[in-house]
Design an enzyme around this catalytic site. Structure first.
Site, mmCIF file in Angstrom:
data_model
loop_
_atom_site.group_PDB
_atom_site.id
_atom_site.type_symbol
_atom_site.label_atom_id
_atom_site.label_comp_id
_atom_site.label_asym_id
_atom_site.label_seq_id
_atom_site.Cartn_x
_atom_site.Cartn_y
_atom_site.Cartn_z
ATOM 1 N N ALA A 65 0.806 -1.220 0.000
ATOM 2 C CA ALA A 65 0.000 0.000 0.000
ATOM 3 C C ALA A 65 0.840 1.271 0.000
ATOM 4 O O ALA A 65 0.363 2.328 -0.411
ATOM 5 C CB ALA A 65 -0.930 0.000 1.226
ATOM 6 N N HIS A 66 2.101 1.203 0.422
ATOM 7 C CA HIS A 66 2.865 2.398 0.772
ATOM 8 C C HIS A 66 4.300 2.209 0.311
ATOM 9 O O HIS A 66 5.097 1.631 1.044
ATOM 10 C CB HIS A 66 2.797 2.561 2.295
ATOM 11 C CG HIS A 66 3.425 3.801 2.833
ATOM 12 N ND1 HIS A 66 4.787 3.902 3.061
ATOM 13 C CD2 HIS A 66 2.891 4.979 3.250
ATOM 14 C CE1 HIS A 66 5.050 5.082 3.594
ATOM 15 N NE2 HIS A 66 3.928 5.748 3.717
ATOM 16 N N PHE A 67 4.751 2.669 -0.858
ATOM 17 C CA PHE A 67 3.963 3.342 -1.883
ATOM 18 C C PHE A 67 4.082 2.538 -3.183
ATOM 19 O O PHE A 67 4.975 1.711 -3.307
ATOM 20 C CB PHE A 67 4.518 4.742 -2.156
ATOM 21 C CG PHE A 67 4.610 5.647 -0.993
ATOM 22 C CD1 PHE A 67 3.505 6.388 -0.589
ATOM 23 C CD2 PHE A 67 5.794 5.782 -0.295
ATOM 24 C CE1 PHE A 67 3.599 7.280 0.470
ATOM 25 C CE2 PHE A 67 5.889 6.656 0.776
ATOM 26 C CZ PHE A 67 4.789 7.404 1.162
ATOM 27 N N VAL A 108 7.881 0.913 1.304
ATOM 28 C CA VAL A 108 8.550 1.272 2.553
ATOM 29 C C VAL A 108 7.514 1.193 3.673
ATOM 30 O O VAL A 108 6.339 1.506 3.464
ATOM 31 C CB VAL A 108 9.169 2.685 2.460
ATOM 32 C CG1 VAL A 108 8.101 3.743 2.218
ATOM 33 C CG2 VAL A 108 9.988 3.014 3.692
#
Length: 340
Positions: free
Chosen positions: A232-234, A239
């Site tokens: 989800a990130h990113f 990370v």
């Protein structure tokens, strides 16, 4: 102006679900690509009663990790709107923050409004540092959270060279303490679970440890390269969110509260995470990437203050990515109350 990055190159993006915390942008003060100090954005986030993080948080309130993302993500949107990311192949990272939580956010809080203002920016070669003032308000316009925060746009090579935080002898010595077997099964029902669980094991606890003699605890989490938050990130830049690292420190402080026995005798203990009307201050100088092996978190209890119906417990902490100390929280508090 960012359309070319739909088909080529890398550009900083907002997180994807389930960590996407912007429902809509309702107002922006400046035109696209125009960087000006004082630029502002207004965003909204719709709190949904059955959102996953309520179920995964032991007190069924919004975790601080989620609240901080609600405050921080409009800053990223505004920075990109101003054109800071247009050179491409940059990474966007939070560097520090200082703020206060004023109220717990529950399942029925409705729509939150976030106001973010770009207070200053500076460019050094390919890097840009941006500073923001942020406040988060509920549907009644009551202030829930305010924050001063700093981000940077960095080329990948600059992040690879990060040396972490300066040495802190007390934290470094705690990092090297021997591993112990800690029986904390009796407090697990008070801890986050599922996607919000950021501590796998506790392997050191001294109830009178630390410089203040009020408690020292160490926790660990093995890095799963397939963890939900890396997806989800990113996009194109996996990370671990720094907000989840802050939550790991908060979760360890919460464990220390229960392990110290502060809830003993309470019929219905409730832990505010974070404590309302108490400051939080953090610094990041590194990151947890999918190729790392272990996240180690250390918390020291620095104050326990008796209040009507409970306690206000202040702590400070550090987080390591493998053997590099990358996060530090100078001040963080939780509040324990008996609702029985």
């Amino acid at each position: 102006m960012y359309k070319p990055f739909d088909t080529r190159g890398i550009v900083p993006r907002l997180p994807q679900p389930p960590y996407h915390m912007v429902s809509r942008i309702t107002d922006v003060s400046t035109r696209p690509g125009h960087a000006v100090e004082g630029a502002g954005v207004t965003a909204e986030y719709d709190v949904v009663e059955d959102d996953w993080y309520f179920d995964d948080n032991a007190n069924e309130k919004m975790p601080f990790a989620v609240l901080s993302e609600i405050a921080l993500q409009p800053c990223g949107w505004l920075a990109s709107h101003c054109g800071f990311a247009l050179s491409g192949d940059l990474r966007f990272r939070n560097l520090q923050g200082e703020g206060n939580v004023y109220r717990e956010i529950g399942r029925n809080s409705g729509c939150l409004t976030i106001s973010s203002q770009l207070t200053s920016f500076s460019r050094v070669g390919p890097m840009t540092i941006v500073n923001f003032d942020v406040d988060v308000r509920d549907a009644t316009a009551a202030l829930m959270f305010d924050l001063k925060t700093q981000f940077g746009f960095f080329p990948a090579a600059a992040l690879a060279r990060q040396a972490g935080l300066p040495a802190a002898l007390d934290f470094e010595s705690a990092f090297e303490l021997p591993v112990e077997t800690i029986d904390d099964a009796h407090i697990i029902q008070h801890m986050p679970r599922g996607r919000m669980k950021m501590i796998d094991t506790v392997d050191f606890f001294d109830p009178i440890g630390g410089q203040s003699g009020l408690g020292l605890m160490r926790g660990r989490q093995e890095v799963d390269p397939h963890a939900w938050y890396f997806k989800a990130h990113f996009f194109q830049d996996p990370v671990q969110p720094g907000s989840l690292g802050l939550d790991a420190i908060c979760q360890l402080l919460a464990r220390a509260v229960f392990m110290k026995g502060l809830a003993d005798g309470m019929t219905r203990p409730h832990l505010e995470t974070l404590a309302t009307e108490a400051p939080i201050c953090w610094t990041y100088r590194g990151q947890v990437m999918p190729d790392k092996e272990m996240v180690t978190t250390i918390v020291e209890v620095v104050a326990v203050r008796k209040e009507a119906g409970g306690y206000l417990i202040e702590g400070r902490g550090s987080l390591w990515s493998d053997k590099l100390r990358v996060y530090e929280v100078k001040s963080m508090s939780v509040r324990l109350r008996d609702l029985g």
